[in-house]
Design an enzyme around this catalytic site. Sequence first.
Site, mmCIF file in Angstrom:
data_model
loop_
_atom_site.group_PDB
_atom_site.id
_atom_site.type_symbol
_atom_site.label_atom_id
_atom_site.label_comp_id
_atom_site.label_asym_id
_atom_site.label_seq_id
_atom_site.Cartn_x
_atom_site.Cartn_y
_atom_site.Cartn_z
ATOM 1 N N GLU A 348 0.814 -1.220 0.000
ATOM 2 C CA GLU A 348 0.000 0.000 0.000
ATOM 3 C C GLU A 348 0.854 1.280 0.000
ATOM 4 O O GLU A 348 0.609 2.221 0.752
ATOM 5 C CB GLU A 348 -0.984 -0.030 1.173
ATOM 6 C CG GLU A 348 -1.914 -1.228 1.102
ATOM 7 C CD GLU A 348 -2.817 -1.421 2.306
ATOM 8 O OE1 GLU A 348 -3.745 -2.238 2.219
ATOM 9 O OE2 GLU A 348 -2.588 -0.747 3.332
ATOM 10 N N GLU A 453 -7.170 -9.401 -2.786
ATOM 11 C CA GLU A 453 -7.855 -9.385 -1.488
ATOM 12 C C GLU A 453 -9.342 -9.091 -1.679
ATOM 13 O O GLU A 453 -9.888 -8.159 -1.108
ATOM 14 C CB GLU A 453 -7.229 -8.336 -0.554
ATOM 15 C CG GLU A 453 -5.745 -8.511 -0.307
ATOM 16 C CD GLU A 453 -5.167 -7.477 0.653
ATOM 17 O OE1 GLU A 453 -5.960 -6.750 1.309
ATOM 18 O OE2 GLU A 453 -3.931 -7.396 0.752
#
Length: 580
Positions: A348, A453
């Site tokens: 991220e 995810e």
Amino acid sequence: MEKVLVLSLICISLCQGWVVQSLEYDHTASIECLRDPMKPLYNGGIIQNGEFNSGLMGWSTHRDIKAGLSSSPSGNKFAVVQRADSLSGAAVPSRSVYQKIQLQGDTHYSLSAWLQVSAGAAHVKAFVKTPNGERVVAGSVSAQSGCWSMLKGGMTAYSSGPGQIFFESDAPVDIWLDSVSLQPFTFDEWDAHRQQSAAKVRRSTVRVVVRGADGAPMANATVIVELLRAGFPFGNTLTKEILDLPAYEKWFTSRFTVATFENEMKWYSTEWTQNNEDYRVADAMLKLAQKYNIKIRGHNVFWDDQNSQMKWVTPLNLDQLKAAMQKRLKSVVTRYAGKVIHWDVVNENLHFNFFETKLGPNASPMIYNQVGALDKNAILFMNEFNTLEQPGDPNPVPSKYVAKMKQIQSYPGNSALKLGVGLESHFSTPNIPYMRSALDTLAQLKLPMWLTEVDVVKGPNQNQVKFLEQVLREGYAHPSVNGMIMWAAWHAKGCYVMCLTDNSFKNLPVGTLVDKLIAEWKTHKTAATTGADGALELDLPHGDYNLTVSHPSLGTNATVRAMTVDAASLASEHLINIKV
């Protein structure tokens, strides 16, 4: 004397055209900033005068905003809108010209446009105003001065009526606009294209010819086809609870071919206290996965989120932090090199910048370089959220994702790294046209791309099963997606946002959906008989197979041979000698 059969396997390309020709996945989308924009996709769709060849006909401007027409040295015409200053001194957004449109209910709209700004760089959003007055963000791009950037996006209209399309930025810039397109597709058209795409990219038609020892075709031979392992990787997140619960183990391992450990491989799970490393849980989970030939993604080497660092990491000075990072990187990567198929390297790093703040703007490229030096086989992913899910989030839009990936690639020594595009895919209400447009744009990187995810929030008015099915089908059908993993790790006290089973490992509705899709994607003819020419054709999902061949003349001496069907199978002929 033993008899010999020869199976000739010839993969036949699927030649049929699309049901909806104009919905072909767009491989012309540019991730570069160009001197002049390309032509509008779909010839502009429902947009009138999208290239501004007829001036501003069909376009309007907001009150007190000056709009005009300009042209490039090559003669290309485009709309120019000067920023309006607020008389009160309050910040006002910069806006483009807008066009009134007529929206149709239950219709997906694909959007594209080319944008440039008067100075520097600015985040520009595309808006579609719906009949009920809602302003839907249909896409965004980091536009620049001096060259044109392509914005690809889309939205879904659920009711019919008048609407508007326009572009807006919070930055104090003039917005230049050209080659605008908005193309409608009914839900049936969209679904038909998606089904045909899945059939084309995930399946192949295989011709099997059975020949006897004398080389003559053998009629009426029976071929039993057993799929051992699906070729498209589909998996779920795994938790340490599986080590103590046989029911969990049975449920998980009977379904999935790939997995990601939810937390157990992260830094805070293996070194919560400085210099006290503990990999026992991760090691045990990996051993269990290997037992069932489940491939593991390494998640993660580092996490760029400030709030995810251990208390002992945050106060370290620069030299101490570098030493701790080197210890962590070498420890986890060398331990699992050759045992994981991927690494999420700096997780991220579009939303967060803990390591960039400490080490400088090249922190991520440097870390990728070091991980790649220790594990030359795993694919090194940039794993990020909201790139597919939220077109209004300015941090991870496809153009910024591409820019960050290119920064990593261009760092000295990184040109040969095996890099991958990781898209977390945490959805609330999916914007399916935007999801497809983002996948199209990122596909131009020509790197392996996974949905890493996947989950869908369950809300009071949320059709979780329906939306999850849309997301999974869209990912499965896209030709540039190489695998999908859900973020539905089981916990006795509740899952992150989506549980597939109850605490007895009985499927919940989303779990039933997952089983339905797994079964559908494996569907194939399990037995067939050769004709007079000794041949038969099988439409098979990509994967690893056993073929069992029998014939009345062979008695009980049936034999089994392995076969792999994949996209590469289309280009060659396979000859398999079978001794019976």
